[in-house]
Design a protein around this motif. Structure first.
Motif, PDB file in Angstrom:
ATOM      1  N   GLY A  89       0.815  -1.102  -0.091  1.00  0.00           N
ATOM      2  CA  GLY A  89      -0.070  -0.082  -0.062  1.00  0.00           C
ATOM      3  C   GLY A  89       0.832   1.259   0.031  1.00  0.00           C
ATOM      4  O   GLY A  89       2.030   1.269  -0.215  1.00  0.00           O
ATOM      5  N   THR A 145      -5.365   0.601   2.763  1.00  0.00           N
ATOM      6  CA  THR A 145      -5.394   1.928   1.466  1.00  0.00           C
ATOM      7  C   THR A 145      -6.488   2.727   2.323  1.00  0.00           C
ATOM      8  O   THR A 145      -7.026   2.596   2.995  1.00  0.00           O
ATOM      9  CB  THR A 145      -5.917   1.104   0.397  1.00  0.00           C
ATOM     10  OG1 THR A 145      -5.769   2.155  -0.892  1.00  0.00           O
ATOM     11  CG2 THR A 145      -7.273   0.652   0.413  1.00  0.00           C
ATOM     12  N   ASP A 149      -5.934   6.897  -2.723  1.00  0.00           N
ATOM     13  CA  ASP A 149      -4.837   5.868  -3.602  1.00  0.00           C
ATOM     14  C   ASP A 149      -5.617   5.529  -4.703  1.00  0.00           C
ATOM     15  O   ASP A 149      -4.818   4.860  -5.639  1.00  0.00           O
ATOM     16  CB  ASP A 149      -4.732   4.903  -2.585  1.00  0.00           C
ATOM     17  CG  ASP A 149      -3.556   5.075  -1.504  1.00  0.00           C
ATOM     18  OD1 ASP A 149      -3.292   6.266  -1.283  1.00  0.00           O
ATOM     19  OD2 ASP A 149      -3.713   4.025  -0.485  1.00  0.00           O
TER      20      ASP A 149
END
Length: 357
Positions: A89, A145, A149
């Protein structure tokens, strides 16, 4: 008369040649250029050696992003033996997992935090594919996340760095010096050299480059900054396609995927998504990507409650809150594994299982 003028001009040329005032020889010119190049190269290497001796030498600029390049440098110098769990991530994955708390809750887990700061979802999955290729012992992937993103994958290169160069640097411990020439970036070298020593020592409050043994990046501060993150851009289908591709690969290889939506600051949600429509769309598109390829989604923003003072900005938790979040993550992993291990579980759920560590 004209003949005398020609003879006078010829005599003048002969005198210039005899006194050495003609144009310099090409050989001397090339030697001067070569000497300049050698001198500049020597100065460059002396600068690198000096920075290295003083602790101010940044890593090679594989991505020209100090945070990313320093994480690669860490993975090179601190290899994690046979990890079975990979965390991927952006910065929320890097800073929101405490590997020590995870191992305490799940003793058989050998986590590797392969998250890098500032990445969009397509870039995080690019890093994930690379690490999966290098670490065959990994059986499960957790992607932590936030909605930001998944908003700009179209505008950034998916390849965060060149695998052909980074793989020997990290996994074969190839000599690092040649990479400084290959990725020559004098401006960033100077800029990073001014701060990297303090960042490695954790002396820059909001931008430390400190790692624990699992590759996590503790953000230790008692202070709070503004929300920082404003109204998000539109969600980008390219990001969800990258997630689906990662999920499909893991399913084919018998590995599992858990996607976690990190907690968000309540004030950010009130200000920029008061009707929850943006986050609802984000949840639906994550679930659609996983339904198509396999995987589990845990919306920690909804299911895990934490006070506002646990946040340092809109999306980042302070380190004092991370062990509790990690405990909740471990409970979710165990819960998912227990549910899918039950004999009456539907086939679709079984395809989404996380192994019991």
């Amino acid at each position: 008369m004209h003949q005398n003028a020609r003879e006078s001009a010829a005599g003048s040329d002969d005198e210039q040649t005899a006194t050495g005032t003609s144009d310099p020889s090409p050989a001397w010119y090339l030697l001067a250029v070569l000497a300049g190049l050698v001198g500049a190269l020597a100065l460059f290497w002396l600068t690198l050696f000096g920075l290295d001796r003083s602790g101010n030498l940044p890593p090679p600029a594989f991505s020209n992003n100090l945070c990313v390049d320093e994480k690669l440098n860490f993975l090179r110098d601190h290899p994690i033996h046979a990890p079975n769990l990979l965390i991927i991530g952006s910065s929320v994955a890097w800073r929101h997992v405490d590997g020590n708390a995870l191992v305490q809750a799940m003793p058989k887990t050998r986590p590797m935090n392969g998250a890098f700061c500032g990445l969009f979802a397509n870039q995080s999955t690019y890093v994930g594919h690379w690490l999966l290729d290098q670490e065959p012992s990994i059986r499960s992937v957790v992607m932590i996340t936030n909605p930001q993103d998944f908003t700009g994958c179209w505008k950034v290169p998916t390849a965060v760095f060149s695998r052909e160069d980074v793989t020997p640097f990290v996994y074969e411990r190839a000599p690092r010096w040649g990479y400084y020439m290959r990725y020559f970036a004098p401006q960033s070298l100077v800029r990073n050299a001014l701060s990297v020593k303090a960042q490695r020592a954790g002396e820059i409050e909001w931008d430390p480059l400190v790692f624990n043994r699992f590759g996590d990046g503790p953000l230790r501060t008692d202070n709070t900054r503004e929300l920082l993150y404003g109204r998000p851009d539109a969600l980008d289908q390219n990001c969800f396609d990258a997630l689906q591709e990662m999920s499909s690969r893991l399913r084919r290889e018998g590995r599992t995927l858990l996607v976690v939506s990190t907690p968000l600051h309540p004030q950010w949600k009130e200000k920029y998504d008061p009707d929850s429509s943006f986050l609802a769309s984000f949840d639906a598109r994550i679930e659609a990507a996983l339904d198509a390829a396999g995987g589990t989604y845990w919306n920690a923003d909804k299911d895990w409650s934490t006070p506002s003072d646990s946040f340092v900005d809109a999306v980042h938790l302070r380190w004092s809150a991370v062990p509790e979040f990690t405990q909740a993550l471990a409970e979710q992993m165990n819960k998912t594994a227990s549910q899918t291990a039950a004999p009456n579980v539907a086939n679709r759920s079984a395809e989404r299982r996380l192994p019991i560590f």
